[in-house]
Design a protein around this motif. Structure first.
Motif, PDB file in Angstrom:
ATOM      1  N   UNK A 222       0.824  -1.204   0.000  1.00  0.00           N
ATOM      2  CA  UNK A 222       0.000   0.000   0.000  1.00  0.00           C
ATOM      3  C   UNK A 222       0.862   1.259   0.000  1.00  0.00           C
ATOM      4  N   UNK A 223       1.979   1.218   0.715  1.00  0.00           N
ATOM      5  CA  UNK A 223       2.870   2.375   0.781  1.00  0.00           C
ATOM      6  C   UNK A 223       3.552   2.621  -0.563  1.00  0.00           C
ATOM      7  N   UNK A 224       4.141   1.579  -1.124  1.00  0.00           N
ATOM      8  CA  UNK A 224       4.888   1.738  -2.383  1.00  0.00           C
ATOM      9  C   UNK A 224       3.954   2.134  -3.526  1.00  0.00           C
ATOM     10  N   UNK A 225       2.745   1.606  -3.534  1.00  0.00           N
ATOM     11  CA  UNK A 225       1.770   1.933  -4.577  1.00  0.00           C
ATOM     12  C   UNK A 225       1.503   3.436  -4.643  1.00  0.00           C
ATOM     13  N   UNK A 226       1.566   4.113  -3.494  1.00  0.00           N
ATOM     14  CA  UNK A 226       1.205   5.532  -3.443  1.00  0.00           C
ATOM     15  C   UNK A 226       2.414   6.467  -3.419  1.00  0.00           C
ATOM     16  N   UNK A 227       3.611   5.910  -3.532  1.00  0.00           N
ATOM     17  CA  UNK A 227       4.799   6.772  -3.538  1.00  0.00           C
ATOM     18  C   UNK A 227       4.773   7.734  -4.718  1.00  0.00           C
ATOM     19  N   UNK A 228       5.196   8.969  -4.435  1.00  0.00           N
ATOM     20  CA  UNK A 228       5.231  10.049  -5.415  1.00  0.00           C
ATOM     21  C   UNK A 228       3.845  10.372  -5.962  1.00  0.00           C
ATOM     22  N   UNK A 229       2.838  10.227  -5.095  1.00  0.00           N
ATOM     23  CA  UNK A 229       1.480  10.667  -5.417  1.00  0.00           C
ATOM     24  C   UNK A 229       0.989  11.533  -4.251  1.00  0.00           C
ATOM     25  N   UNK A 230       0.028  12.376  -4.529  1.00  0.00           N
ATOM     26  CA  UNK A 230      -0.499  13.267  -3.492  1.00  0.00           C
ATOM     27  C   UNK A 230      -1.509  12.507  -2.636  1.00  0.00           C
ATOM     28  N   UNK A 231      -0.992  11.736  -1.683  1.00  0.00           N
ATOM     29  CA  UNK A 231      -1.828  10.936  -0.795  1.00  0.00           C
ATOM     30  C   UNK A 231      -1.687  11.463   0.622  1.00  0.00           C
ATOM     31  N   UNK A 232      -2.778  11.885   1.223  1.00  0.00           N
ATOM     32  CA  UNK A 232      -2.722  12.471   2.566  1.00  0.00           C
ATOM     33  C   UNK A 232      -2.488  11.407   3.629  1.00  0.00           C
ATOM     34  N   UNK A 233      -3.280  10.332   3.582  1.00  0.00           N
ATOM     35  CA  UNK A 233      -3.180   9.264   4.586  1.00  0.00           C
ATOM     36  C   UNK A 233      -3.411   7.906   3.950  1.00  0.00           C
ATOM     37  N   UNK A 234      -2.789   6.908   4.535  1.00  0.00           N
ATOM     38  CA  UNK A 234      -3.070   5.517   4.208  1.00  0.00           C
ATOM     39  C   UNK A 234      -3.482   4.846   5.505  1.00  0.00           C
ATOM     40  N   UNK A 235      -4.730   4.431   5.590  1.00  0.00           N
ATOM     41  CA  UNK A 235      -5.259   3.817   6.808  1.00  0.00           C
ATOM     42  C   UNK A 235      -5.557   2.344   6.537  1.00  0.00           C
ATOM     43  N   UNK A 236      -4.963   1.473   7.337  1.00  0.00           N
ATOM     44  CA  UNK A 236      -5.093   0.032   7.129  1.00  0.00           C
ATOM     45  C   UNK A 236      -5.415  -0.685   8.434  1.00  0.00           C
ATOM     46  N   UNK A 237      -6.297  -1.687   8.402  1.00  0.00           N
ATOM     47  CA  UNK A 237      -7.199  -2.001   7.291  1.00  0.00           C
ATOM     48  C   UNK A 237      -8.262  -0.918   7.128  1.00  0.00           C
ATOM     49  N   UNK A 238      -8.903  -0.886   5.977  1.00  0.00           N
ATOM     50  CA  UNK A 238      -9.807   0.216   5.665  1.00  0.00           C
ATOM     51  C   UNK A 238     -10.972   0.322   6.643  1.00  0.00           C
ATOM     52  N   UNK A 239     -11.414  -0.832   7.155  1.00  0.00           N
ATOM     53  CA  UNK A 239     -12.577  -0.780   8.046  1.00  0.00           C
ATOM     54  C   UNK A 239     -12.277  -0.028   9.333  1.00  0.00           C
ATOM     55  N   UNK A 240     -10.973   0.132   9.658  1.00  0.00           N
ATOM     56  CA  UNK A 240     -10.633   0.875  10.864  1.00  0.00           C
ATOM     57  C   UNK A 240     -10.951   2.363  10.725  1.00  0.00           C
ATOM     58  N   UNK A 241     -11.145   2.829   9.484  1.00  0.00           N
ATOM     59  CA  UNK A 241     -11.549   4.223   9.289  1.00  0.00           C
ATOM     60  C   UNK A 241     -12.861   4.510  10.000  1.00  0.00           C
ATOM     61  N   UNK A 242     -13.759   3.534   9.965  1.00  0.00           N
ATOM     62  CA  UNK A 242     -15.056   3.715  10.621  1.00  0.00           C
ATOM     63  C   UNK A 242     -14.870   3.889  12.122  1.00  0.00           C
ATOM     64  N   UNK A 243     -13.963   3.106  12.700  1.00  0.00           N
ATOM     65  CA  UNK A 243     -13.686   3.237  14.123  1.00  0.00           C
ATOM     66  C   UNK A 243     -13.103   4.591  14.450  1.00  0.00           C
ATOM     67  N   UNK A 244     -12.236   5.100  13.590  1.00  0.00           N
ATOM     68  CA  UNK A 244     -11.636   6.419  13.796  1.00  0.00           C
ATOM     69  C   UNK A 244     -12.701   7.507  13.771  1.00  0.00           C
TER      70      UNK A 244
END
Length: 265
Positions: A222-244
């Motif tokens: 997930x980190x390497x996929x987004x390198x050199x792109x305008x990505x604010x956050x990478x949250x893993x696993x995605x379902x934890x976003x709901x908890x946040x």
């Protein structure tokens, strides 16, 4: 997984000798990036360097560095600057945690966590910023934690360090917004790495959360996929976003309903 944006770029990775750092290094090399690997374990760095060079036509530099030592950071990065044409990406991955209650925690453990997880991260960032600003491009990726968003019992000090990393990351993003530099926070949940050899010496936490643990391959990919792109956050696993979101909007409800889960340590 290939990220074409990385071809010919130079990527610095701290805590690169094992776990997520080592996986990120290999994936960057697969994408054609040269890698600069920093860690305390010289033998592991040498082994990783050999593995990468045998499999990919890229350059690999290795440096022994304890990022809790700010003088050493300055010395090593001065050496890197002299030997490497430019730094395109910095991955601040080095860090550790110890799961203890505040009452149990030793002050020396608290100092060590802040020196590594926060001060060391800031020190490495400061060393690459001038070059990135001069070239008007670059990417700083800070490996934080879901613990920086949702604090749980027995991770009070570790969570505090990751809260600090997120605050630093968010402010830095604003400071360099006009300089062509991307800044990304990575907030993973528990990962199957040797992190827990120190953090959870009883093994009880790992046993309780094993079913939801991420693999280092998942996080690194997930980190390497987004390198050199305008990505604010990478949250893993995605379902934890709901908890946040629930924790942010309804903290009392979250703590009441999630009490059983957050006391798994």
């Amino acid at each position: 997984m290939i990220n074409d944006r990385l071809n010919g770029k130079n990527v610095v990775i701290t805590g690169a000798s094992s776990g997520i750092g080592a996986k990120i290094a290999v994936l960057c090399a697969q994408s054609g990036a040269n890698v600069i690997l920093l860690a305390r374990s010289w033998d592991k760095l040498q082994t990783l360097k050999q593995e990468i060079e045998e499999n990919y036509p890229v350059s690999v530099w290795i440096y022994k560095l304890d990022i809790a030592n700010t003088d050493e950071i300055q010395r090593i990065f001065a050496q890197i600057t002299a030997e490497v044409p430019s730094i395109d990406v910095l991955v601040n991955n080095a860090g550790f945690g110890i799961f203890e209650t505040v009452e149990e925690a030793k002050i020396e453990h608290a100092k060590a966590m802040f020196e590594t997880n926060v001060i060391g991260l800031i020190g490495c960032t400061k060393m690459v910023l001038p070059g990135m600003k001069a070239r008007k491009q670059g990417h700083i990726i800070n490996i934080a934690s879901i613990a920086g968003k949702i604090a749980t019992p027995k991770s009070s000090i570790y969570s505090a360090t990751k809260h600090a990393v997120l605050g630093f990351t968010n402010a830095l993003r604003l400071e360099v917004a006009e300089d062509g530099i991307f800044v990304t926070a990575v907030n993973p949940g528990p990962i199957e790495t040797n992190f827990f050899n120190i953090a959870d010496q009883t093994g009880s936490y790992v046993k309780n959360v094993r079913k939801i643990m991420l693999s280092s391959d998942q996080v690194a990919g997930a980190v390497v996929k987004r390198m050199l792109s305008r990505t604010r956050e990478i949250n893993l696993p995605r379902w934890m976003n709901a908890g946040d979101v629930l924790f942010t909007l309804f903290p009392k409800t979250f703590e009441r309903l999630g009490k059983k889960a957050i006391f798994k340590k």
